[in-house]
Structure formats: C-alpha cells, structure tokens
Design a protein around this motif. Structure first.
Motif, PDB file in Angstrom:
ATOM      1  N   GLU A 151       0.860  -1.191   0.000  1.00  0.00           N
ATOM      2  CA  GLU A 151       0.000   0.000   0.000  1.00  0.00           C
ATOM      3  C   GLU A 151       0.898   1.244   0.000  1.00  0.00           C
ATOM      4  O   GLU A 151       1.106   1.875   1.037  1.00  0.00           O
ATOM      5  CB  GLU A 151      -0.889  -0.014   1.250  1.00  0.00           C
ATOM      6  CG  GLU A 151      -1.969   1.048   1.300  1.00  0.00           C
ATOM      7  CD  GLU A 151      -3.066   0.802   0.291  1.00  0.00           C
ATOM      8  OE1 GLU A 151      -3.884  -0.084   0.504  1.00  0.00           O
ATOM      9  OE2 GLU A 151      -3.073   1.517  -0.729  1.00  0.00           O
ATOM     10  N   SER A 155       0.530   4.178  -0.740  1.00  0.00           N
ATOM     11  CA  SER A 155      -0.058   5.441  -0.239  1.00  0.00           C
ATOM     12  C   SER A 155       0.127   5.568   1.261  1.00  0.00           C
ATOM     13  O   SER A 155       0.016   6.668   1.810  1.00  0.00           O
ATOM     14  CB  SER A 155      -1.551   5.489  -0.569  1.00  0.00           C
ATOM     15  OG  SER A 155      -2.265   4.558   0.236  1.00  0.00           O
ATOM     16  N   ARG A 164      -1.883   4.405   3.497  1.00  0.00           N
ATOM     17  CA  ARG A 164      -3.200   4.556   4.138  1.00  0.00           C
ATOM     18  C   ARG A 164      -3.592   3.272   4.852  1.00  0.00           C
ATOM     19  O   ARG A 164      -3.630   2.199   4.239  1.00  0.00           O
ATOM     20  CB  ARG A 164      -4.226   4.903   3.070  1.00  0.00           C
ATOM     21  CG  ARG A 164      -5.629   5.104   3.585  1.00  0.00           C
ATOM     22  CD  ARG A 164      -6.547   5.378   2.404  1.00  0.00           C
ATOM     23  NE  ARG A 164      -7.951   5.322   2.776  1.00  0.00           N
ATOM     24  CZ  ARG A 164      -8.701   6.386   3.041  1.00  0.00           C
ATOM     25  NH1 ARG A 164      -8.169   7.586   2.949  1.00  0.00           N
ATOM     26  NH2 ARG A 164      -9.946   6.268   3.386  1.00  0.00           N
TER      27      ARG A 164
END
Ligand code: FES
Length: 82
Positions: free
Chosen positions: A72, A74, A76
């Motif tokens: 992931e 990002s 997040r």
C-alpha cells in the motif's frame, strides 16, 4: 521520511505517523499499538483470531511496516475505530 495515515472508517478521522527506516522491520500491529492506535486482537499477534485486519482483510500482525508500505504505497491504513 515516509508517512502512514491512519483513517477511521466510521469517523473519517485521520492521524499521520512518521515512519523511519528502522520502523520498516517492525511488526505493523505492535508498531501501531506503540503509537496509540487501537487495533483489535484476541490472539496477541499469533495470526489466529483475524481481528487485527485492515483494508483488503490484511492482518496487521502478519506483516511488517515495510511489507505494508510495499503493498500500500499510499501508506493509508483503514481501521474500525479512531
Ligand atoms: S492479532 Fe489475531 S490474527 Fe492478528
């Protein structure tokens, strides 16, 4: 310095956590707990209870911070309660 953003699914609240190089080898469940993020668990990281899940059903106790950031990019993390 990388950032992990914790997002409460119900509240929509966000909290940002800085990630250092050293953090990459840490277990994600315990790394989050050490920073005051509540993650459900009844097996304390043995991978049995499946309660420590985040998005995609990923178990935080079964991955390191670095492995999470690869999956992931990002950064997040979606949690039930924040
Ligand atoms: S803490 Fe039980 S499966 Fe992760």
């Amino acid at each position: 310095m990388q950032i992990i953003t914790i997002v409460g699914k119900a509240s929509g609240r966000e909290q940002k956590l800085e990630v250092s190089e050293v953090d990459h080898t840490q277990n994600l469940l315990f790394w989050l707990r050490d920073r005051g993020i509540t993650i459900a668990s009844s097996c304390d990281g043995d991978g049995v209870c499946k309660r420590c899940n985040i998005q995609h059903g990923w178990l935080t106790c079964q991955m390191t911070v670095g492995e999470f950031l690869i999956q992931e990019p990002s950064g997040r993390v979606e949690v039930g309660y924040l």
